[in-house]
Design a protein around this motif. Structure first.
Motif, PDB file in Angstrom:
ATOM      1  N   VAL A   1       0.861  -1.187   0.000  1.00 22.52           N
ATOM      2  CA  VAL A   1       0.000   0.000   0.000  1.00 22.52           C
ATOM      3  C   VAL A   1       0.901   1.242   0.000  1.00 22.52           C
ATOM      4  CG1 VAL A   1      -1.969  -1.061   1.188  1.00 22.52           C
ATOM      5  CG2 VAL A   1      -0.168   0.004   2.529  1.00 22.52           C
ATOM      6  N   ALA A   2       0.416   2.266  -0.711  1.00 26.57           N
ATOM      7  CA  ALA A   2       1.231   3.484  -0.826  1.00 26.57           C
ATOM      8  C   ALA A   2       0.981   4.430   0.335  1.00 26.57           C
ATOM      9  CB  ALA A   2       0.934   4.171  -2.149  1.00 26.57           C
ATOM     10  N   THR A   3      -0.183   4.323   0.948  1.00 30.01           N
ATOM     11  CA  THR A   3      -0.510   5.210   2.069  1.00 30.01           C
ATOM     12  C   THR A   3      -1.220   4.393   3.148  1.00 30.01           C
ATOM     13  OG1 THR A   3      -2.686   5.776   1.195  1.00 30.01           O
ATOM     14  CG2 THR A   3      -0.860   7.192   0.529  1.00 30.01           C
ATOM     15  N   GLU A   4      -1.093   4.860   4.375  1.00 32.90           N
ATOM     16  CA  GLU A   4      -1.723   4.110   5.468  1.00 32.90           C
ATOM     17  C   GLU A   4      -1.956   5.041   6.656  1.00 32.90           C
ATOM     18  OE1 GLU A   4      -0.262   0.032   6.740  1.00 32.90           O
ATOM     19  OE2 GLU A   4       0.350   1.231   8.466  1.00 32.90           O
ATOM     20  N   MET A   5      -3.178   5.005   7.199  1.00 29.67           N
ATOM     21  CA  MET A   5      -3.454   5.792   8.390  1.00 29.67           C
ATOM     22  C   MET A   5      -2.875   5.036   9.582  1.00 29.67           C
ATOM     23  SD  MET A   5      -7.055   7.570   9.196  1.00 29.67           S
ATOM     24  CE  MET A   5      -7.881   6.472  10.321  1.00 29.67           C
ATOM     25  N   ASN A   6      -1.981   5.689  10.325  1.00 32.09           N
ATOM     26  CA  ASN A   6      -1.393   4.991  11.465  1.00 32.09           C
ATOM     27  C   ASN A   6      -0.848   5.986  12.485  1.00 32.09           C
ATOM     28  OD1 ASN A   6      -0.486   2.764  13.021  1.00 32.09           O
ATOM     29  ND2 ASN A   6      -0.178   1.608  11.124  1.00 32.09           N
ATOM     30  N   GLY A   7      -0.457   5.460  13.620  1.00 32.67           N
ATOM     31  CA  GLY A   7      -0.062   6.315  14.741  1.00 32.67           C
ATOM     32  C   GLY A   7       1.404   6.713  14.712  1.00 32.67           C
ATOM     33  N   VAL A   8       1.733   7.574  15.649  1.00 31.04           N
ATOM     34  CA  VAL A   8       3.098   8.090  15.757  1.00 31.04           C
ATOM     35  C   VAL A   8       4.101   6.953  15.970  1.00 31.04           C
ATOM     36  CG1 VAL A   8       2.803   8.506  18.240  1.00 31.04           C
ATOM     37  CG2 VAL A   8       4.497   9.825  16.981  1.00 31.04           C
ATOM     38  N   TRP A   9       3.604   5.826  16.481  1.00 32.07           N
ATOM     39  CA  TRP A   9       4.479   4.678  16.750  1.00 32.07           C
ATOM     40  C   TRP A   9       4.964   3.967  15.492  1.00 32.07           C
ATOM     41  CZ3 TRP A   9      -0.728   4.772  18.321  1.00 32.07           C
ATOM     42  CH2 TRP A   9      -1.601   4.112  17.452  1.00 32.07           C
ATOM     43  N   LYS A  10       4.326   4.252  14.347  1.00 28.64           N
ATOM     44  CA  LYS A  10       4.660   3.548  13.108  1.00 28.64           C
ATOM     45  C   LYS A  10       6.161   3.656  12.794  1.00 28.64           C
ATOM     46  CE  LYS A  10       3.565   1.442   9.209  1.00 28.64           C
ATOM     47  NZ  LYS A  10       2.813   0.188   9.121  1.00 28.64           N
ATOM     48  N   ALA A  11       6.718   4.833  13.060  1.00 24.12           N
ATOM     49  CA  ALA A  11       8.138   5.062  12.750  1.00 24.12           C
ATOM     50  C   ALA A  11       9.038   4.069  13.489  1.00 24.12           C
ATOM     51  CB  ALA A  11       8.525   6.493  13.115  1.00 24.12           C
ATOM     52  N   ASN A  12       8.643   3.702  14.714  1.00 22.96           N
ATOM     53  CA  ASN A  12       9.452   2.732  15.480  1.00 22.96           C
ATOM     54  C   ASN A  12       9.576   1.422  14.716  1.00 22.96           C
ATOM     55  OD1 ASN A  12       9.457   4.582  17.489  1.00 22.96           O
ATOM     56  ND2 ASN A  12       7.951   3.549  18.774  1.00 22.96           N
ATOM     57  N   TYR A  13       8.449   0.962  14.195  1.00 16.57           N
ATOM     58  CA  TYR A  13       8.443  -0.323  13.489  1.00 16.57           C
ATOM     59  C   TYR A  13       9.213  -0.218  12.174  1.00 16.57           C
ATOM     60  CZ  TYR A  13       5.039  -1.617  16.985  1.00 16.57           C
ATOM     61  OH  TYR A  13       4.435  -1.880  18.181  1.00 16.57           O
ATOM     62  N   ILE A  14       9.069   0.925  11.508  1.00  9.23           N
ATOM     63  CA  ILE A  14       9.822   1.109  10.260  1.00  9.23           C
ATOM     64  C   ILE A  14      11.323   1.065  10.568  1.00  9.23           C
ATOM     65  CG2 ILE A  14      10.355   2.757   8.412  1.00  9.23           C
ATOM     66  CD1 ILE A  14       7.421   3.679   8.564  1.00  9.23           C
ATOM     67  N   ASP A  15      11.719   1.748  11.643  1.00 13.20           N
ATOM     68  CA  ASP A  15      13.145   1.773  12.011  1.00 13.20           C
ATOM     69  C   ASP A  15      13.681   0.376  12.288  1.00 13.20           C
ATOM     70  OD1 ASP A  15      13.217   4.438  11.717  1.00 13.20           O
ATOM     71  OD2 ASP A  15      13.053   4.927  13.855  1.00 13.20           O
ATOM     72  N   VAL A  16      12.837  -0.475  12.883  1.00 12.06           N
ATOM     73  CA  VAL A  16      13.299  -1.817  13.257  1.00 12.06           C
ATOM     74  C   VAL A  16      13.256  -2.774  12.067  1.00 12.06           C
ATOM     75  CG1 VAL A  16      12.756  -3.852  14.678  1.00 12.06           C
ATOM     76  CG2 VAL A  16      12.646  -1.552  15.673  1.00 12.06           C
ATOM     77  N   TYR A  17      12.143  -2.756  11.317  1.00 11.78           N
ATOM     78  CA  TYR A  17      11.932  -3.822  10.328  1.00 11.78           C
ATOM     79  C   TYR A  17      12.290  -3.439   8.893  1.00 11.78           C
ATOM     80  CZ  TYR A  17       9.543  -6.121  14.150  1.00 11.78           C
ATOM     81  OH  TYR A  17       9.259  -6.696  15.355  1.00 11.78           O
ATOM     82  N   ALA A  18      12.198  -2.159   8.574  1.00 13.30           N
ATOM     83  CA  ALA A  18      12.519  -1.762   7.198  1.00 13.30           C
ATOM     84  C   ALA A  18      13.055  -0.331   7.219  1.00 13.30           C
ATOM     85  CB  ALA A  18      11.280  -1.881   6.320  1.00 13.30           C
TER      86      ALA A  18
END
Lengths: 439, 292
Positions: A271-288
């Motif tokens: 998906v090109a866009t996604e509604m999500n919380g401020v925490w999303k960046a944490n997961y991006i930093d860890v997994y991708a």
């Protein structure tokens, strides 16, 4: 002899049971007799748990009267309720904002108003969107631990170049729809390969769609789920199932991996866009960590410019259950967490924005989320949206979730789905008013 | 005097169990009956509201939906599991090489914890990358979204019920060992072929075991909870898999309506009781006991 043996066995069994019950109390209450032992149950494990554990250790080291014992507990909300009912609750519990009113209705929480007033923790210490939901019938029932605001996350590498910056990204839902249609790709067999936007992903806030279209879920002081704004919101949701194919969307989404994994649809470029919380960046930093992204406020309906910059709020909170053994000591710890330096440290560790009105420049500068100023701004906006402040909010969420699914699977039209939800909630509201509010 | 003394000794030895029974079964049973007539959230004192919870149940559309889903599940799952278990037991009752291995393999799924089963089947039935749909696509078919489409989700649950038929299979197998060989020999002498022997000898003599397993199957299916709760949270999609026990759990622990949940539990008990009695009554026509 035989009777004696049997009687002895019964006495021993009763004695062991008694010792076990007595021992449990002794062990759980007083491991450290030189200090007041405050038992703190929290949902967090992993990194989030570690960050709170650091706060607890710092508090324990900062004074010599109270020792807070941090325990990670799964299903902390239900276990807290049961422990409270059983008369053996923790002194502090970390639950979710959504539950504060329901818990309060059941008399499960201690009123923090006098303690907070004595500690100088008044409304102006906080961002209103985080403080106000915690006040129920004039009483302060909880204080924030870490909050969050929700925004639209965008992959600039997957959207057309003219939309690939926060400044040029679509501002209205109509523009978002058009952009999504341009991006969405299907295979020759009709299966979706890439989606521009899907209201069903991640689909965690079914209550929020109506308010994003200007609906008031508690219009007239009672749950209102089938207002014209709600019908409009659900018609918009259903338009995605119509345009991309209900079956195709369902099949596509069933292939999405967990949000806390590299297979997350946003990180894996589904998906090109996604509604999500401020925490999303944490997961991006860890997994991708190489994933390019930025965040913007969720677009608004073109004919409702007054809704520009609206955003959903959520937060984790600290409460003192009724019957807690050391409420004053427990509140001392909660007040410690509300200190600006402590709260900023915790929120930095969790990668979230601060719930406090005053935030240091260093907080923004050192924050791991590059979009932290946006999330902070959304929380301070007067268009910040919270779940309805009623003890019936779990049922409202459940009914809207069902309506959401019915519209997406095209089992019902938006009007039918919301009328059914309204009918159901009307019945529950009448019971709630009679049995819980005593009206 | 001696008998009396023995009775006292027996009673004393049974005391731990009697205490446990009274504390953990009898008292909760009585308390739940009383709670079903109250507005009770476990945190506040129960308030007597008479039969209001039962009246509400009669008008509760979600309760009716959950009840309907559960009945459809029972109607689909019990016969499927019964036929499958009998068929497997018949196969395992033949004399083939490696019989112990086959028996073990077919019983093994029963030992897998329910949550692990549910997680496994989330992968098997996944609409996009699931094993089943990959196989169906390989055959040139256009497979459905088993977990996300309300038209297929209930059927998925019913199919899964067959997975746990190993327990019943073992009981059928034990029942088959008790069928006298002389009856098969007599039937063979009368010219009965394989199917005729199964129909006129095996099944009638197995019928008491079938009755037992069917009743246990009905009771278990009405109480189904773990697998749908894990695979279809909240009864998704669109409450198509929302079962009786899931709604009961939500009322008790999610909505804090313990009185209402208690009323549901007693309705469930009555339904199970009635179905069991009906099964026993109807069984007179098709169950054959050796003493008959």
């Amino acid at each position: 002899m035989t009777i004696r043996a049997a009687a002895l066995a019964v006495v021993i069994a009763a004695g062991v049971a008694g010792l076990a019950a007595w021992g449990e109390r002794r062990v759980s209450r007083q491991t450290d007799t030189d200090r007041i032992n405050v038992v703190y149950w929290e949902k967090w494990t992993g990194k989030e748990g570690e960050e709170m554990r650091k706060v607890v250790e710092a508090f324990n080291a900062s004074q010599d009267r109270i020792r807070v014992r941090y325990l990670s507990i799964s299903g902390v909300d239900q276990k807290t309720l049961l422990a409270t009912a059983g008369g053996n609750p923790p002194d502090i519990a970390g639950i979710w904002q959504d539950q504060v009113i329901q818990f309060s209705d059941n008399g499960a929480l201690l009123d923090l108003t006098p303690l907070a007033a004595a500690a100088g923790l008044t409304r102006d210490h906080y961002i209103a969107a985080y403080y106000d939901p915690l006040v129920y019938q004039g009483r302060l029932m909880a204080l924030p631990s870490t909050p969050a605001s929700i925004a639209l996350h965008v992959r600039p590498d997957l959207v057309p170049p003219e939309f690939a910056t926060p400044a040029t990204f679509p501002k209205t839902l109509e523009e978002l729809d058009a952009m999504s249609d341009r991006i969405t790709r299907k295979k020759p067999n009709g299966e979706i390969e890439l989606a521009g936007f899907l209201p069903t992903n991640p689909g965690w806030w079914p209550w929020a769609w109506g308010p994003l279209f200007g609906a008031d879920l508690m219009a007239g002081g009672k749950p209102t789920l089938n207002s014209p704004e709600m019908v409009r919101a659900f018609t918009w949701i259903g338009s995605y199932a119509r345009r991309y194919g209900s079956q195709a969307v369902q099949t596509f989404q069933s292939g999405f991996g967990n949000f806390s994994s590299p297979q997350d649809p946003f990180m894996s470029a589904k998906v090109a866009t996604e509604m999500n919380g401020v925490w999303k960046a944490n997961y991006i930093d860890v997994y991708a960590p190489d994933t390019p992204w930025f965040a913007v406020p969720m677009p608004y309906p073109a004919d409702r410019p007054d809704l520009e910059g609206h955003a959903i709020m959520s937060q984790d909170v600290l409460v003192i259950p009724r019957g807690a053994k050391h409420p004053e000591a427990a509140f001392e710890f909660i007040a410690y967490v509300q200190r600006q330096d402590v709260m900023e440290g915790l929120c930095l560790g969790h990668g979230k924005n601060s719930p406090l009105a005053r935030v240091s420049e260093a907080f923004y500068r050192n924050h791991p989320n590059k979009e932290i100023r946006l999330f902070d701004r959304l929380a301070r906006s007067d268009r910040a949206l919270n779940i309805p402040k009623t003890g019936l909010s779990p049922q409202i969420s459940a009914e809207l979730s069902v309506a959401f699914q019915e519209v997406n699977t095209q089992v019902k039209t938006p009007q039918q789905a919301l009328d059914a939800a309204q009918k159901r909630i009307d019945g529950l509201w009448a019971i709630y008013e009679r049995q819980v509010l005593g009206r | 005097m001696m008998k009396r003394r023995e009775a006292w000794v027996g009673l004393l030895f049974a005391t731990p169990w009697i205490l446990g029974f009274a504390a953990f079964l009898l008292y909760p049973l009585a308390a739940s009956i009383a709670a079903s007539f109250t507005n009770y959230s476990i945190l506040r004192s129960p308030q007597w509201i008479g039969a209001e919870n039962y009246r509400e149940l009669a008008q509760d559309a979600v309760f009716h939906k959950a009840l309907g889903n559960t009945f459809l599940f029972v109607v689909g799952a019990v016969p499927l599991a019964t036929v499958l278990a009998i068929a497997l037991a018949l196969l395992l009752n033949t004399k083939v090489r490696g019989l112990a291995f086959y028996r073990t393999m077919l019983f093994l799924p029963t030992l897998v914890p329910m949550v692990a089963q549910a997680t496994l089947f989330l992968w098997v039935f996944n609409g996009d990358y699931g094993l089943l749909n990959n196989a169906l696509r390989g055959l040139g078919l256009d497979p459905p979204n088993w977990l996300g489409d309300p038209a297929w989700s209930k059927l998925t649950l019913i199919v899964l019920a067959g997975w746990g038929c190993g327990q019943a299979m073992v009981i059928y197998l034990a029942g088959l060992q008790n069928v006298p060989v002389s009856l098969y020999e007599a039937a063979e002498l009368d010219g009965a072929k394989s199917w005729a022997r199964t129909r006129h000898v095996t099944l009638p003599l197995l019928s008491p075991v079938i009755l037992f397993n069917v009743i246990m199957g009905i009771i278990g299916s009405i109480q189904v909870f773990a697998v749908p709760q894990v695979m279809f949270p909240g009864g998704a999609p669109a409450r198509s898999t929302y079962m009786f026990a899931m709604y009961l759990y939500d009322n008790a622990f999610l909505y804090q309506r313990m009185g209402y949940a208690s009323a549901m539990a007693w309705v469930m008990f009555v339904i199970i009781l009635v179905l069991t009695l009906v099964s026993l009554r109807v069984s007179d026509r098709w169950v054959h006991y050796e003493t008959n």
